[in-house]
Design a protein around this motif. Structure first.
Motif, mmCIF file in Angstrom:
data_model
loop_
_atom_site.group_PDB
_atom_site.id
_atom_site.type_symbol
_atom_site.label_atom_id
_atom_site.label_comp_id
_atom_site.label_asym_id
_atom_site.label_seq_id
_atom_site.Cartn_x
_atom_site.Cartn_y
_atom_site.Cartn_z
ATOM 1 N N ASP A 563 -20.470 -27.162 13.090
ATOM 2 C CA ASP A 563 -20.575 -27.211 14.550
ATOM 3 C C ASP A 563 -20.573 -25.816 15.177
ATOM 4 O O ASP A 563 -21.273 -25.573 16.161
ATOM 5 N N VAL A 564 -19.750 -24.899 14.616
ATOM 6 C CA VAL A 564 -19.662 -23.565 15.229
ATOM 7 C C VAL A 564 -20.609 -22.555 14.593
ATOM 8 O O VAL A 564 -20.761 -21.448 15.113
ATOM 9 N N SER A 565 -21.242 -22.922 13.489
ATOM 10 C CA SER A 565 -22.087 -21.956 12.780
ATOM 11 C C SER A 565 -23.313 -21.543 13.573
ATOM 12 O O SER A 565 -23.900 -20.482 13.320
ATOM 13 N N GLU A 566 -23.725 -22.376 14.534
ATOM 14 C CA GLU A 566 -24.881 -22.031 15.352
ATOM 15 C C GLU A 566 -24.525 -21.051 16.463
ATOM 16 O O GLU A 566 -25.406 -20.515 17.123
ATOM 17 N N ARG A 567 -23.244 -20.841 16.673
ATOM 18 C CA ARG A 567 -22.815 -19.944 17.739
ATOM 19 C C ARG A 567 -22.722 -18.509 17.229
ATOM 20 O O ARG A 567 -22.606 -18.257 16.030
ATOM 21 N N LEU A 568 -22.772 -17.571 18.152
ATOM 22 C CA LEU A 568 -22.693 -16.171 17.780
ATOM 23 C C LEU A 568 -21.282 -15.824 17.320
ATOM 24 O O LEU A 568 -20.300 -16.374 17.807
ATOM 25 N N GLY A 569 -21.204 -14.882 16.403
ATOM 26 C CA GLY A 569 -19.909 -14.376 15.995
ATOM 27 C C GLY A 569 -19.453 -14.858 14.641
ATOM 28 O O GLY A 569 -20.066 -15.720 14.002
ATOM 29 N N SER A 570 -18.354 -14.287 14.210
ATOM 30 C CA SER A 570 -17.810 -14.571 12.884
ATOM 31 C C SER A 570 -16.983 -15.847 12.889
ATOM 32 O O SER A 570 -16.467 -16.274 13.922
ATOM 33 N N PHE A 618 -11.375 -13.291 14.089
ATOM 34 C CA PHE A 618 -12.695 -13.916 14.008
ATOM 35 C C PHE A 618 -13.027 -14.500 15.373
ATOM 36 O O PHE A 618 -12.134 -14.926 16.119
ATOM 37 N N ASP A 619 -14.312 -14.547 15.685
ATOM 38 C CA ASP A 619 -14.694 -15.157 16.952
ATOM 39 C C ASP A 619 -14.295 -16.622 16.987
ATOM 40 O O ASP A 619 -13.813 -17.121 18.004
ATOM 41 N N HIS A 620 -14.504 -17.312 15.878
ATOM 42 C CA HIS A 620 -14.169 -18.735 15.806
ATOM 43 C C HIS A 620 -13.298 -18.981 14.578
ATOM 44 O O HIS A 620 -13.613 -18.511 13.485
ATOM 45 N N VAL A 621 -12.207 -19.716 14.785
ATOM 46 C CA VAL A 621 -11.299 -20.022 13.681
ATOM 47 C C VAL A 621 -11.158 -21.532 13.548
ATOM 48 O O VAL A 621 -10.963 -22.238 14.542
ATOM 49 N N VAL A 622 -11.289 -22.013 12.317
ATOM 50 C CA VAL A 622 -10.964 -23.391 11.972
ATOM 51 C C VAL A 622 -9.739 -23.315 11.068
ATOM 52 O O VAL A 622 -9.796 -22.730 9.985
#
Length: 669
Positions: A563-570, A618-622
């Protein structure tokens, strides 16, 4: 866009192009320098200096040469473009001023209440090195509120991938005060997550190398990080600022006088990291110095020169009383004995000179006599004997360690030799302590120590002696102490570093971690660090926080990553260490790297073992299974501190997935 704004933007673009051309010319002139020296050493030194200068002048088209401008008021009416390095034109006039220069200070600190002689502060917006916007702040408009900078917000929140980048365009006033502290000042920075303490430490190193270059080029600057992955993550920051001479290492590498097999049992390593071990080792080293029982007799020609035992004892006592290192005393004793022999020669009517004294000092009788009184020591062999001989350990630890503690230090299975021993990091630190008792550890000019709260007292001593005559920047967060031997306070840590007079700065304004995320993580603070001020987010963007209970947390994590892989950032997928193998399998077919592997910060998606998350962002963390992160540690408090670290790695969004119950302290009040 109004025409005057368009014209101004174009003029600044043209200025940027001119500056890049001037930088290229500076590099071309440096590369064209011819070296003529008859001395090979001078030739190599000058060639190395030119190579370093060429590296400093490298231009990265994706990184803007300047990011701001200062328009000074009368009487100067001067304008300065502020950038990462100094650039001048063919006549030597400055086109870009280094951010570290005194003239650049108002860019970071000027305000409407204290404009510092500046009329207008301009910020530039860039995309992949291309100037796209500018923003002017009129500092003469007194009585008005401070202007909010959208460009500053955009730069702070700009998505990233790969290693950490510099923050020269976004340094805040309270950070700048720390960055520009003098070279003689040791500063401890207690920084909540997202306050930029690591970046502040690195930028202080860059500033000191600029402002005190001659001094620190000789003495050296060292950055000490918690692990190799962290060093790879921060490794590009100083080179991007033109500083390539600062060294980077970990505490483990710093004390690696023996081959380290890995950590030992936690309870044992805690004891080995205790400051009391320093006194045990001090006793063990100096117990090797013996007092003479017989006279020294030196045959020379037809004569036999004698130094009485009581006189030799006086020499040994005098050397011990001088407070010198064991090795220095051992080196000086033969000369002292030889000088005593020369006095006998002179009393007998001879006229010996210094050459005779050196000859006597090197003679077999003197060397053998001195060796018997002051024998050579091998640090690893000495520690090996301590951990394999109960009686010896009891002798040196008497009154310092209990019988139970001494028993903990003894090896259950005795290795064949020191070379065959499976040394732990804690052992290596003790060996380093012994080595310093034998021969003084050279001091550097400045040391930046990050994640200092996780070091034991003995590890702090090991770092501190590397800058015994220099200064330090100590960085960390007591709330993020995740080792069994984590320091309880900065006063305690600074004492072991040998820097008790240092002052502590506390950073609580979080520029990186979103408000929703930091407030959620702050629920842990009353339990893990009740004495600390809770951090506050200063960003307008609140960020994104999602907490979901799922039947299968790893399967849900794969979906969340998609889901978040299409967004910019790490993207950082943080999991309990025990789940790393299962996570590798679950991600089959997806490009990723696992933190701890080589080149582990180059991927768009990083699988992050919880134990290695510290210091990264990271820009996005799971984040998977908070309860598993807590239970993976030796005790609940340490586990909750580990969880606090992991929860505060996100810059834009945090997704928490769990099939187990959340820790009770995270439940909404």
């Amino acid at each position: 866009m109004p025409s005057d704004t368009s014209d101004t933007l174009q003029a600044e673009k043209d200025y940027l192009k001119t500056s890049r051309g001037a930088l290229a010319l500076m590099r071309e002139k440096t590369g064209a320098l011819e070296i003529h020296s008859a001395d090979r050493v001078n030739q190599e030194y000058l060639q190395a200096a030119i190579f370093r200068r060429m590296k400093e002048l490298e231009d990265d088209p994706d990184v803007p040469l300047f990011f701001g401008r200062l328009d000074y008021l009368e009487p100067t009416d001067e304008t300065f473009h502020i950038g990462r390095r100094h650039v001048n034109d063919a006549l030597g006039e400055p086109l870009v001023v280094d951010w570290r220069a005194d003239i650049s200070v108002p860019f970071y600190r000027a305000s409407k209440t204290e404009p510092m002689g500046v009329g207008v502060r301009r910020r530039f917006g860039f995309t992949h090195g291309e100037m796209t916007a500018f923003e002017d702040e009129d500092l003469t408009a007194s009585g008005q509120d401070e202007q909010h900078s959208d460009i500053l917000d955009a730069e702070i929140e700009r998505p990233r991938s790969g290693p950490m980048r510099d923050i020269v365009a976004t340094i805040q006033p309270e950070q700048d005060v720390i960055v520009r502290a003098g070279v003689d000042d040791t500063i401890c920075v207690q920084g909540a997550p997202g306050t930029g303490k690591t970046a502040v430490g690195l930028h202080r190193a860059a500033y000191l190398l600029y402002a005190y270059r001659d001094q620190l080029s000789r003495a050296g600057v060292l950055v000490v990080g918690p692990n190799a992955s962290f060093l790879r993550y921060i490794g590009d920051v100083l080179p991007a600022l033109g500083e390539i001479e600062a060294k980077q290492t970990t505490v483990e590498e710093l004390v690696a006088r023996v081959k380290v097999a890995g950590p030992g049992p936690a309870l044992v390593d805690v004891l080995k990291g205790d400051a009391r071990m320093a006194e045990v080792l001090h006793r063990a080293v100096w117990s090797h110095v013996k007092m003479p029982e017989e006279s020294l007799v030196v045959p020379r020609g037809a004569h036999r020169w004698r130094v009485a035992a009581y006189q030799a004892e006086e020499l040994v006592t005098e050397l011990r009383g001088r407070g010198i290192r064991y090795g220095a005393g051992r080196a000086m004793l033969p000369q002292r004995l030889a000088h005593a022999v020369l006095l006998r020669m002179e009393a007998a009517g001879d006229s010996p000179d210094d050459r005779v004294q050196d000859s006597v000092a090197r003679s077999r009788p003197v060397k053998q006599y001195a060796d018997a009184l002051w024998p050579a020591l091998d640090p690893a062999k000495l520690l090996f004997r301590l951990f394999t001989d109960p009686e010896l350990l009891a002798e040196y630890a008497d009154g310092i360690l209990t019988a139970e503690e001494q028993e903990l230090l003894l090896w259950d299975k005795v290795p064949r030799s020191p070379g065959a021993a499976k040394w732990s990091v804690a052992d290596a630190t003790l060996i380093d302590e012994i080595a310093d008792l034998v021969d003084r550890t050279p001091s550097l000019g400045h040391v930046v120590l990050d994640e200092a709260q996780d070091l034991s007292a003995m590890q702090l001593r090991a770092v501190g002696r590397r800058c015994s005559t220099g200064s330090m920047t100590v960085l960390g967060d007591i709330a993020q102490g995740t080792t069994p031997w984590a320091t309880p306070s900065w006063d305690e840590a600074l004492k072991h570093l040998g820097k008790s007079s240092a002052h502590t700065e506390e950073l609580t304004a979080g520029f990186r971690v979103p408000g929703q995320v930091i407030e959620y993580a702050a629920r842990l603070l009353p339990t893990i660090a009740p004495h600390l001020k809770p951090p506050t987010a200063v960003r307008r963007a609140r960020g994104e926080l999602t907490i979901t209970r799922v039947p299968d947390s790893l399967a849900a994590a794969v979906t969340a990553v998609h889901d978040v892989s299409e967004r910019l950032g790490s993207i950082g997928l943080i999991v309990p260490d025990a789940l790393v193998p299962a996570t590798r399998k679950a991600l089959q077919g997806i490009a990723f790297s696992v933190l701890g592997d080589e080149d582990d910060v180059d991927a768009h998606l990083d699988v992050v073992p919880a134990s290695l998350a510290k210091g990264l962002e990271f820009d996005h963390v799971v984040l998977v299974e908070p309860a598993g992160i807590v239970s993976g540690e030796a005790d609940e408090r340490t586990g909750l501190r580990r969880l606090y670290v992991c929860l505060t790695r996100a810059v834009t969004s945090l997704v928490v997935l769990h099939s187990e119950d959340l820790p009770a302290v995270l439940e909404a009040p």
